[in-house]
Design an enzyme around this catalytic site. Sequence first.
Site, PDB file in Angstrom:
ATOM      1  N   GLN A  20      -5.566  -7.335   6.876  1.00 20.31           N
ATOM      2  CA  GLN A  20      -6.090  -6.019   6.506  1.00 20.31           C
ATOM      3  C   GLN A  20      -7.197  -6.087   5.455  1.00 20.31           C
ATOM      4  O   GLN A  20      -7.909  -5.103   5.241  1.00 20.31           O
ATOM      5  CB  GLN A  20      -4.949  -5.116   6.018  1.00 20.31           C
ATOM      6  CG  GLN A  20      -4.165  -5.646   4.854  1.00 20.31           C
ATOM      7  CD  GLN A  20      -2.734  -5.107   4.812  1.00 20.31           C
ATOM      8  OE1 GLN A  20      -2.521  -3.914   4.703  1.00 20.31           O
ATOM      9  NE2 GLN A  20      -1.764  -5.997   4.896  1.00 20.31           N
TER      10      GLN A  20
ATOM     11  N   THR B  42     -11.785  -3.297  -4.546  1.00 18.25           N
ATOM     12  CA  THR B  42     -10.369  -3.525  -4.265  1.00 18.25           C
ATOM     13  C   THR B  42      -9.907  -2.646  -3.119  1.00 18.25           C
ATOM     14  O   THR B  42     -10.101  -1.422  -3.142  1.00 18.25           O
ATOM     15  CB  THR B  42      -9.484  -3.267  -5.498  1.00 18.25           C
ATOM     16  OG1 THR B  42      -8.099  -3.331  -5.107  1.00 18.25           O
ATOM     17  CG2 THR B  42      -9.764  -1.926  -6.155  1.00 18.25           C
TER      18      THR B  42
ATOM     19  N   ASP C 128      -6.991  -1.946  -2.580  1.00 19.84           N
ATOM     20  CA  ASP C 128      -5.857  -1.155  -3.081  1.00 19.84           C
ATOM     21  C   ASP C 128      -6.275   0.260  -3.473  1.00 19.84           C
ATOM     22  O   ASP C 128      -5.437   1.160  -3.561  1.00 19.84           O
ATOM     23  CB  ASP C 128      -5.209  -1.837  -4.284  1.00 19.84           C
ATOM     24  CG  ASP C 128      -4.495  -3.122  -3.901  1.00 19.84           C
ATOM     25  OD1 ASP C 128      -4.013  -3.200  -2.757  1.00 19.84           O
ATOM     26  OD2 ASP C 128      -4.422  -4.039  -4.731  1.00 19.84           O
TER      27      ASP C 128
ATOM     28  N   ARG D 113       1.125  -2.543  -3.783  1.00 20.87           N
ATOM     29  CA  ARG D 113       2.195  -2.901  -4.727  1.00 20.87           C
ATOM     30  C   ARG D 113       2.765  -1.661  -5.424  1.00 20.87           C
ATOM     31  O   ARG D 113       3.958  -1.377  -5.344  1.00 20.87           O
ATOM     32  CB  ARG D 113       1.642  -3.879  -5.776  1.00 20.87           C
ATOM     33  CG  ARG D 113       2.667  -4.390  -6.772  1.00 20.87           C
ATOM     34  CD  ARG D 113       1.998  -5.333  -7.765  1.00 20.87           C
ATOM     35  NE  ARG D 113       1.287  -6.402  -7.083  1.00 20.87           N
ATOM     36  CZ  ARG D 113       1.882  -7.494  -6.594  1.00 20.87           C
ATOM     37  NH1 ARG D 113       3.180  -7.649  -6.716  1.00 20.87           N
ATOM     38  NH2 ARG D 113       1.164  -8.419  -5.989  1.00 20.87           N
TER      39      ARG D 113
END
Length: 354
Positions: free
Chosen positions: A244, A86, A88, A134
Amino acid sequence: MAKEDPKELELMKTTPSSALGSCRYKLSDPSKDDTDYKRILEIFKKYDVRFFFYNGGNDSMDTCNKISKYLMENGYECNVMGIPKTIDNDLFGTDHCPGFASAAKYIATSLMEIYHDARVYDIGTITVVEAMGRNAGWLTASGALATYAGNGPDLIYLPEVAFDVNKFISDVKNIYDKSGKCIILVSEGIKDKDGKLISEYSKGEMKKDSFGHAQLGGLAAYLADALTEETGAKVRAVELSLLQRCAAHCASKTDVDESFMAGKAAVEAAVEGETDKMVAFERKYVCGKYKCKIKLLDLSEVANTEKKVPLEWINEEGNGIKEEFVEYALPLIKGESKVKIENGLPRFVNLKKG
């Protein structure tokens, strides 16, 4: 995968991982509805599936954990392994996640390029750049790498800190009034002190995906409009969006190598009898040099637990990133992944899968 040409599969290392496919499907709590689980078990039995590898982020590890526990409760022997993947970078228990470093490198590189473009004219300009993130601001924080290199954003805002629009405008004005230029990098998930997404200020309540997550976007445009009204300056909004997460041409070799290492470690562990685990990275320094080591975590530890940017890595004003993050991220983005080029364009993998 056995039907694929090994030479073609080698190109996976330099191809956006989306080539493997993906899904956004939330499994119910099996105690409330086990329909999907029964079907999974039926398929596993039909094809005698004894090894199951599932890669992804928080939601994927939750899915992997649920399937693992269900199979064990029903007495079906199958070694289940989660593999982190991920951008993130928010999975609990692992120093970093495969994919993050390459996305961070792309964001930092893009900000350095935007920095020069924003200074091409003598007129005053403000640029608002929106990055993914997020609840955790790891990707947005990577803009600090560009600042470290001397060509980055003046202000960076992460979702870890409550966002105030009036303070934001004041921050920008302070810089713009002095230099006539200002570049701001904001995370798409920034919220006010009451937990409301700033992007909802202009769009109202946002649509949600199958996991209940708001479909974000449009934040940079909203903030750019607010700044135009308050400053009268020329303001541009840039949304990096999906670029990205698929910029294979700007991938970190360290990231590519470690991603391969994570998958290999998962297979080796499963063959040796491990199950109900996720592969994780542990950072080591040997003679002052960065090294990445493998460790295994229980899936139940990882599922639905987010790792956020430490508050002590964010400045007191909540609008910048400290050196600790740069020290954390720099070893991860090193090295260039060599993409095969044909006719001046990248040659990505062509799989036979349907």
